[in-house]
Design a protein around this motif. Structure first.
Motif, PDB file in Angstrom:
ATOM      1  N   GLU A  13       0.829  -1.356   0.064  1.00 20.35           N
ATOM      2  CA  GLU A  13      -0.117  -0.106  -0.094  1.00 20.35           C
ATOM      3  C   GLU A  13       0.856   1.290   0.034  1.00 20.35           C
ATOM      4  O   GLU A  13       0.654   2.250  -0.849  1.00 20.35           O
ATOM      5  CB  GLU A  13      -1.001  -0.161   1.249  1.00 20.35           C
ATOM      6  CG  GLU A  13      -1.983   1.170   1.209  1.00 20.35           C
ATOM      7  CD  GLU A  13      -2.675   1.115   2.599  1.00 20.35           C
ATOM      8  OE1 GLU A  13      -3.491   2.309   2.765  1.00 20.35           O
ATOM      9  OE2 GLU A  13      -2.627   0.239   3.312  1.00 20.35           O
ATOM     10  N   HIS A  14       1.730   1.267   0.780  1.00 22.61           N
ATOM     11  CA  HIS A  14       2.802   2.476   1.137  1.00 22.61           C
ATOM     12  C   HIS A  14       3.536   2.665  -0.367  1.00 22.61           C
ATOM     13  O   HIS A  14       3.660   3.932  -0.749  1.00 22.61           O
ATOM     14  CB  HIS A  14       3.685   2.193   2.171  1.00 22.61           C
ATOM     15  CG  HIS A  14       4.549   3.377   2.446  1.00 22.61           C
ATOM     16  ND1 HIS A  14       4.205   4.731   2.788  1.00 22.61           N
ATOM     17  CD2 HIS A  14       5.886   3.635   1.855  1.00 22.61           C
ATOM     18  CE1 HIS A  14       5.200   5.504   2.792  1.00 22.61           C
ATOM     19  NE2 HIS A  14       6.293   4.891   2.297  1.00 22.61           N
ATOM     20  N   VAL A  15       4.305   1.485  -0.986  1.00 21.51           N
ATOM     21  CA  VAL A  15       4.847   1.677  -2.155  1.00 21.51           C
ATOM     22  C   VAL A  15       3.970   2.146  -3.358  1.00 21.51           C
ATOM     23  O   VAL A  15       4.342   3.059  -3.997  1.00 21.51           O
ATOM     24  CB  VAL A  15       5.332   0.319  -2.512  1.00 21.51           C
ATOM     25  CG1 VAL A  15       6.255   0.542  -3.946  1.00 21.51           C
ATOM     26  CG2 VAL A  15       6.391   0.076  -1.490  1.00 21.51           C
ATOM     27  N   ALA A  20       2.233   6.425  -7.058  1.00 21.52           N
ATOM     28  CA  ALA A  20       1.143   7.360  -7.280  1.00 21.52           C
ATOM     29  C   ALA A  20       1.458   8.717  -7.331  1.00 21.52           C
ATOM     30  O   ALA A  20       0.868   9.607  -8.202  1.00 21.52           O
ATOM     31  CB  ALA A  20      -0.347   7.060  -6.779  1.00 21.52           C
ATOM     32  N   GLU A  21       1.967   8.993  -6.064  1.00 25.11           N
ATOM     33  CA  GLU A  21       2.135  10.476  -5.782  1.00 25.11           C
ATOM     34  C   GLU A  21       3.186  11.026  -6.895  1.00 25.11           C
ATOM     35  O   GLU A  21       3.283  12.142  -7.375  1.00 25.11           O
ATOM     36  CB  GLU A  21       2.928  10.805  -4.347  1.00 25.11           C
ATOM     37  CG  GLU A  21       3.308  12.026  -4.089  1.00 25.11           C
ATOM     38  CD  GLU A  21       4.011  12.133  -2.696  1.00 25.11           C
ATOM     39  OE1 GLU A  21       4.338  13.239  -2.389  1.00 25.11           O
ATOM     40  OE2 GLU A  21       4.177  10.983  -2.075  1.00 25.11           O
ATOM     41  N   LEU A  22       4.300  10.164  -7.181  1.00 24.69           N
ATOM     42  CA  LEU A  22       5.201  10.514  -8.148  1.00 24.69           C
ATOM     43  C   LEU A  22       4.642  10.985  -9.460  1.00 24.69           C
ATOM     44  O   LEU A  22       5.143  11.533 -10.390  1.00 24.69           O
ATOM     45  CB  LEU A  22       6.324   9.421  -8.171  1.00 24.69           C
ATOM     46  CG  LEU A  22       7.073   9.231  -6.956  1.00 24.69           C
ATOM     47  CD1 LEU A  22       8.161   8.027  -7.237  1.00 24.69           C
ATOM     48  CD2 LEU A  22       8.263  10.428  -6.922  1.00 24.69           C
ATOM     49  N   TRP A  23       3.668   9.913  -9.894  1.00 24.07           N
ATOM     50  CA  TRP A  23       2.948  10.256 -11.149  1.00 24.07           C
ATOM     51  C   TRP A  23       1.732  10.975 -11.151  1.00 24.07           C
ATOM     52  O   TRP A  23       1.494  11.571 -12.368  1.00 24.07           O
ATOM     53  CB  TRP A  23       2.418   8.689 -11.474  1.00 24.07           C
ATOM     54  CG  TRP A  23       3.454   7.619 -11.951  1.00 24.07           C
ATOM     55  CD1 TRP A  23       4.656   7.898 -12.582  1.00 24.07           C
ATOM     56  CD2 TRP A  23       3.286   6.227 -12.130  1.00 24.07           C
ATOM     57  NE1 TRP A  23       5.173   6.737 -12.745  1.00 24.07           N
ATOM     58  CE2 TRP A  23       4.504   5.568 -12.635  1.00 24.07           C
ATOM     59  CE3 TRP A  23       2.146   5.453 -11.865  1.00 24.07           C
ATOM     60  CZ2 TRP A  23       4.526   4.281 -13.003  1.00 24.07           C
ATOM     61  CZ3 TRP A  23       1.937   4.177 -12.297  1.00 24.07           C
ATOM     62  CH2 TRP A  23       3.368   3.726 -12.687  1.00 24.07           C
ATOM     63  N   ASN A  34      -6.956  -9.625  -4.674  1.00 27.00           N
ATOM     64  CA  ASN A  34      -7.754  -9.847  -3.195  1.00 27.00           C
ATOM     65  C   ASN A  34      -6.839 -10.351  -2.205  1.00 27.00           C
ATOM     66  O   ASN A  34      -7.108 -11.202  -1.741  1.00 27.00           O
ATOM     67  CB  ASN A  34      -8.825 -10.611  -3.525  1.00 27.00           C
ATOM     68  CG  ASN A  34      -9.842 -10.058  -2.434  1.00 27.00           C
ATOM     69  OD1 ASN A  34      -9.608  -9.030  -1.540  1.00 27.00           O
ATOM     70  ND2 ASN A  34     -10.812 -10.981  -1.923  1.00 27.00           N
ATOM     71  N   ASN A  35      -5.431  -9.992  -2.193  1.00 27.57           N
ATOM     72  CA  ASN A  35      -4.342 -10.665  -1.278  1.00 27.57           C
ATOM     73  C   ASN A  35      -3.557  -9.804  -0.706  1.00 27.57           C
ATOM     74  O   ASN A  35      -2.319  -9.984  -0.429  1.00 27.57           O
ATOM     75  CB  ASN A  35      -3.490 -11.590  -2.071  1.00 27.57           C
ATOM     76  CG  ASN A  35      -2.640 -11.118  -3.222  1.00 27.57           C
ATOM     77  OD1 ASN A  35      -2.685  -9.942  -3.455  1.00 27.57           O
ATOM     78  ND2 ASN A  35      -2.018 -11.792  -3.904  1.00 27.57           N
ATOM     79  N   GLY A  36      -4.108  -8.104  -0.626  1.00 25.61           N
ATOM     80  CA  GLY A  36      -2.992  -7.094  -0.023  1.00 25.61           C
ATOM     81  C   GLY A  36      -2.208  -6.533  -1.113  1.00 25.61           C
ATOM     82  O   GLY A  36      -1.571  -5.629  -0.651  1.00 25.61           O
ATOM     83  N   SER A  37      -2.664  -6.829  -2.258  1.00 27.28           N
ATOM     84  CA  SER A  37      -1.754  -6.003  -3.450  1.00 27.28           C
ATOM     85  C   SER A  37      -2.433  -4.673  -3.682  1.00 27.28           C
ATOM     86  O   SER A  37      -3.733  -4.450  -3.289  1.00 27.28           O
ATOM     87  CB  SER A  37      -1.970  -6.859  -4.777  1.00 27.28           C
ATOM     88  OG  SER A  37      -1.119  -8.250  -4.518  1.00 27.28           O
ATOM     89  N   TRP A  38      -1.528  -3.851  -3.968  1.00 27.34           N
ATOM     90  CA  TRP A  38      -2.216  -2.352  -4.478  1.00 27.34           C
ATOM     91  C   TRP A  38      -1.488  -2.103  -5.752  1.00 27.34           C
ATOM     92  O   TRP A  38      -0.638  -2.991  -6.248  1.00 27.34           O
ATOM     93  CB  TRP A  38      -1.483  -1.608  -3.150  1.00 27.34           C
ATOM     94  CG  TRP A  38      -2.328  -1.363  -2.312  1.00 27.34           C
ATOM     95  CD1 TRP A  38      -2.452  -2.625  -1.031  1.00 27.34           C
ATOM     96  CD2 TRP A  38      -3.234  -0.292  -1.802  1.00 27.34           C
ATOM     97  NE1 TRP A  38      -3.258  -2.070  -0.260  1.00 27.34           N
ATOM     98  CE2 TRP A  38      -3.863  -0.719  -0.626  1.00 27.34           C
ATOM     99  CE3 TRP A  38      -3.696   1.067  -2.431  1.00 27.34           C
ATOM    100  CZ2 TRP A  38      -4.863  -0.041   0.166  1.00 27.34           C
ATOM    101  CZ3 TRP A  38      -4.293   1.628  -1.855  1.00 27.34           C
ATOM    102  CH2 TRP A  38      -5.228   1.317  -0.647  1.00 27.34           C
ATOM    103  N   MET A  39      -2.162  -1.195  -6.279  1.00 31.06           N
ATOM    104  CA  MET A  39      -1.835  -0.515  -7.691  1.00 31.06           C
ATOM    105  C   MET A  39      -1.731   0.771  -7.809  1.00 31.06           C
ATOM    106  O   MET A  39      -2.676   1.704  -7.001  1.00 31.06           O
ATOM    107  CB  MET A  39      -2.700  -1.214  -8.730  1.00 31.06           C
ATOM    108  CG  MET A  39      -2.625  -0.805 -10.087  1.00 31.06           C
ATOM    109  SD  MET A  39      -3.676  -1.600 -11.403  1.00 31.06           S
ATOM    110  CE  MET A  39      -5.288  -0.778 -10.758  1.00 31.06           C
ATOM    111  N   ALA A  40      -0.640   1.317  -8.251  1.00 26.15           N
ATOM    112  CA  ALA A  40      -0.408   2.946  -8.730  1.00 26.15           C
ATOM    113  C   ALA A  40      -0.880   3.025 -10.148  1.00 26.15           C
ATOM    114  O   ALA A  40      -0.521   2.184 -11.094  1.00 26.15           O
ATOM    115  CB  ALA A  40       1.035   3.280  -8.450  1.00 26.15           C
ATOM    116  N   ILE A  41      -1.649   3.901 -10.351  1.00 22.45           N
ATOM    117  CA  ILE A  41      -2.444   4.260 -11.754  1.00 22.45           C
ATOM    118  C   ILE A  41      -1.884   5.587 -11.750  1.00 22.45           C
ATOM    119  O   ILE A  41      -2.116   6.737 -11.463  1.00 22.45           O
ATOM    120  CB  ILE A  41      -3.670   4.122 -11.672  1.00 22.45           C
ATOM    121  CG1 ILE A  41      -4.386   2.808 -11.146  1.00 22.45           C
ATOM    122  CG2 ILE A  41      -4.254   4.579 -13.226  1.00 22.45           C
ATOM    123  CD1 ILE A  41      -5.910   2.802 -10.918  1.00 22.45           C
ATOM    124  N   ALA A  42      -1.229   5.731 -13.124  1.00 22.64           N
ATOM    125  CA  ALA A  42      -0.845   7.193 -13.685  1.00 22.64           C
ATOM    126  C   ALA A  42      -1.775   8.079 -14.180  1.00 22.64           C
ATOM    127  O   ALA A  42      -1.541   9.074 -14.399  1.00 22.64           O
ATOM    128  CB  ALA A  42       0.486   6.967 -14.710  1.00 22.64           C
TER     129      ALA A  42
END
Length: 163
Positions: A13-15, A20-23, A34-42
């Motif tokens: 989540e943090h990463v 996402a902030e950088l983008w 559905n296993n604790g994974s997160w995604m950053a979307i540009a």
């Protein structure tokens, strides 16, 4: 060209939020796993994304869940890293390359509504390859609004006890 990639991290989540902030984009739970994974979307013209899996999760063509826990990564060649890339080749040409190299290759439809050809480099690292036709579907279906709508549907289903 690259569309998305995945990495493993101790705090997905943090990463994802930092990327996402950088983008200048968004970070959301990566629902297909559905296993604790997160995604950053540009939120750019390629719908660029980075999937961040929990540390010690790996991708495997041997398990239908695709992302599986591996408490001892030293016992496998699989990794959590993958790339989605575009090509001008046809699916048949990709399969021919896979056959020539002896690499596992399969065509699959992803939950968001686009197809990929998985080419497992050295039978351990996944490339999701998008032909021209697949690239159009990918760009149409993986927009930030579509991801946010999927997240809301997931939250509603979870609140209703359907997950």
């Amino acid at each position: 060209m690259m569309y998305h990639a995945s990495i493993a991290a101790k705090d997905p989540e943090h990463v994802a939020k930092v990327v996402a902030e950088l983008w200048g984009g968004e970070a959301i739970p990566f629902l297909p796993t559905n296993n604790g994974s997160w995604m950053a979307i540009a939120s750019d013209d390629r719908n660029t994304a980075l999937e961040v899996y929990p540390y010690q999760m790996v991708l495997s063509y041997e398990d239908p869940k695709v992302v599986i826990p591996d408490p001892d990564p030293s016992t496998t060649d699989y990794v959590a890293t993958h790339l989605a890339i575009g090509t001008k080749l046809t699916a048949d040409e990709i399969f021919a390359i896979g056959k020539r190299e002896g690499w596992f290759t399969q065509r699959l439809r992803r939950k968001m509504g686009f197809d990929v050809v998985e080419l497992w480099v050295e039978n351990r690292v996944m490339l999701e390859i998008l032909t021209d036709e697949m690239q159009a579907d990918y760009l149409e279906t993986t927009t930030t609004p579509r991801w946010m709508a999927a997240l809301e549907m997931w939250k509603e289903a979870k609140a209703a006890g359907k997950m």
